[in-house]
Structure formats: structure tokens, C-alpha cells
Design an enzyme around this catalytic site. Structure first.
Site, short mmCIF file in Angstrom:
data_model
loop_
_atom_site.label_atom_id
_atom_site.label_comp_id
_atom_site.label_asym_id
_atom_site.label_seq_id
_atom_site.Cartn_x
_atom_site.Cartn_y
_atom_site.Cartn_z
N ASP A 9 0.84 -1.19 0.00
CA ASP A 9 0.00 0.00 0.00
C ASP A 9 0.88 1.25 0.00
OD1 ASP A 9 -3.22 0.53 0.95
OD2 ASP A 9 -1.81 2.21 1.13
N ASN A 31 -12.86 -3.36 2.01
CA ASN A 31 -13.90 -2.33 2.07
C ASN A 31 -14.77 -2.41 0.83
OD1 ASN A 31 -13.08 -1.03 4.52
ND2 ASN A 31 -11.34 -0.16 3.41
N GLU A 88 -12.13 3.50 -1.36
CA GLU A 88 -11.60 4.59 -2.18
C GLU A 88 -11.35 4.17 -3.62
OE1 GLU A 88 -8.10 6.10 -0.31
OE2 GLU A 88 -9.20 6.89 1.42
N HIS A 93 -10.15 -5.20 -3.57
CA HIS A 93 -8.81 -5.39 -3.01
C HIS A 93 -8.94 -5.85 -1.58
CE1 HIS A 93 -10.00 -1.16 -2.65
NE2 HIS A 93 -9.34 -1.11 -1.50
P1 5GP Z 1 -9.82 1.38 0.25
O1 5GP Z 1 -10.11 2.56 1.13
O2 5GP Z 1 -10.41 1.54 -1.11
O3 5GP Z 1 -10.16 0.08 0.91
O4 5GP Z 1 -8.25 1.34 0.11
C1 5GP Z 1 -7.55 1.86 -0.97
C2 5GP Z 1 -6.08 1.74 -0.61
O5 5GP Z 1 -5.33 1.93 -1.78
C3 5GP Z 1 -5.61 2.78 0.42
O6 5GP Z 1 -5.06 2.11 1.54
C4 5GP Z 1 -4.57 3.60 -0.36
O7 5GP Z 1 -3.49 3.99 0.43
C5 5GP Z 1 -4.17 2.64 -1.47
N1 5GP Z 1 -3.75 3.30 -2.70
C6 5GP Z 1 -4.40 4.29 -3.36
N2 5GP Z 1 -3.75 4.62 -4.47
C7 5GP Z 1 -2.66 3.79 -4.53
C8 5GP Z 1 -1.61 3.65 -5.48
O8 5GP Z 1 -1.51 4.33 -6.49
N3 5GP Z 1 -0.68 2.68 -5.21
C9 5GP Z 1 -0.74 1.90 -4.09
N4 5GP Z 1 0.22 1.02 -3.94
N5 5GP Z 1 -1.73 2.01 -3.18
C10 5GP Z 1 -2.67 2.95 -3.41
#
Ligand code: 5GP
Length: 119
Positions: free
Chosen positions: A33, A91, A99, A104
Site C-alpha cells: 500500500d 472495504n 476509495e 482489493h
Molecule cells: P480502500 O479505502 O479503497 O479500501 O483502500 C484503498 C487503498 O489503496 C488505500 O489504503 C490507499 O493507500 C491505497 N492506494 C491508493 N492509491 C494507490 C496507489 O496508487 N498505489 C498503491 N500502492 N496504493 C494505493
């Protein structure tokens, strides 16, 4: 929810933007992440256009579902988390603050994570 082909994880899967990869096979890609919330914070994504767990389990072929979950376990093992323990989380939707609209699974570990949710 319609799958957005331009979401950031779709771009990572297509190799259009880089990631810090830890594992890849025919079914899944795993990478660190970008904004880690624990000493180990790895994301595992299926190779396919699925928004959420509900979407994935309803629509994906059985070999992809099996391969994806095997990959999650493999990544946790290879990260050395089996003995001390770890947490997986996915999520989905607005209430969960999803997000990125590509399924994932977060793998968190490397410290005592405390209770499941902060109130
Ligand atoms: P969500 O809130 O959708 O469950 O988590 C999305 C995750 O993706 C977050 O923890 C955020 O830090 C991670 N993330 C967002 N954009 C990128 C990216 O470009 N590269 C990586 N490696 N992680 C990302």
C-alpha cells in the site's frame, strides 16, 4: 456499480502506473500500500474487472475465485505473518469508505493491531 476502467488499480494491472509488487500469478497481483497503516500493509487484487467482493463472488469464474483466495493466503505466508498473526479486510462501498473501486484485500500485520474497529 459499473466497473471504472480508469481506476488506479486497473491502471496498475495494465502496467500503466508502477507498484511495489510482492506477488503475482495468473489470478492475482499483490503490492505494498502506498500509504501503509501498519508495518506490513499489502493489497491483493484479482486479475479482472470486479468492484467488490459481492460483484467478484457473483460474477467471476470459479478458478479465478479460488486462485485469488489462494494468493491472499500465499502472500500472508510469504510476508512471514502466519506465526504472529495478521488481519485481512476488504472495504465495499461508501459506508466502508472504499476509495478504489476495484476489489482489493488489505493484509495488515507486523504489530499488535488492537480491536477490529475504532469507535
Ligand atoms: P480502500 O479505502 O479503497 O479500501 O483502500 C484503498 C487503498 O489503496 C488505500 O489504503 C490507499 O493507500 C491505497 N492506494 C491508493 N492509491 C494507490 C496507489 O496508487 N498505489 C498503491 N500502492 N496504493 C494505493
Amino acid at each position: 456499480m459499473t466497473y471504472d476502467l480508469e481506476n488506479i488499480f486497473a491502471k496498475i494491472l495494465r502496467g500503466e502506473i508502477p507498484c511495489d509488487k510482492v506477488y503475482e500469478d495468473d489470478f492475482a497481483l499483490a503490492f505494498h500500500d502506498i500509504n501503509p497503516q501498519a508495518p506490513v500493509h499489502i493489497l491483493v487484487i484479482p486479475k479482472g474487472a470486479y468492484v467488490s467482493m459481492a460483484d467478484f463472488t457473483a460474477s467471476a469464474p470459479a478458478d479465478l475465485i479460488a486462485g485469488f483466495f489462494r494468493a491472499v493466503g500465499q502472500v500472508a505466508r510469504e510476508a512471514g505473518l502466519e506465526d504472529a498473526g495478521y488481519r485481512i479486510l476488504a472495504n465495499a462501498g461508501a459506508d466502508a469508505h472504499q476509495e478504489v473501486p476495484h476489489l482489493h484485500i488489505h493484509i495488515f500485520g507486523g504489530k499488535r493491531l488492537g480491536p477490529m474497529l475504532t469507535r
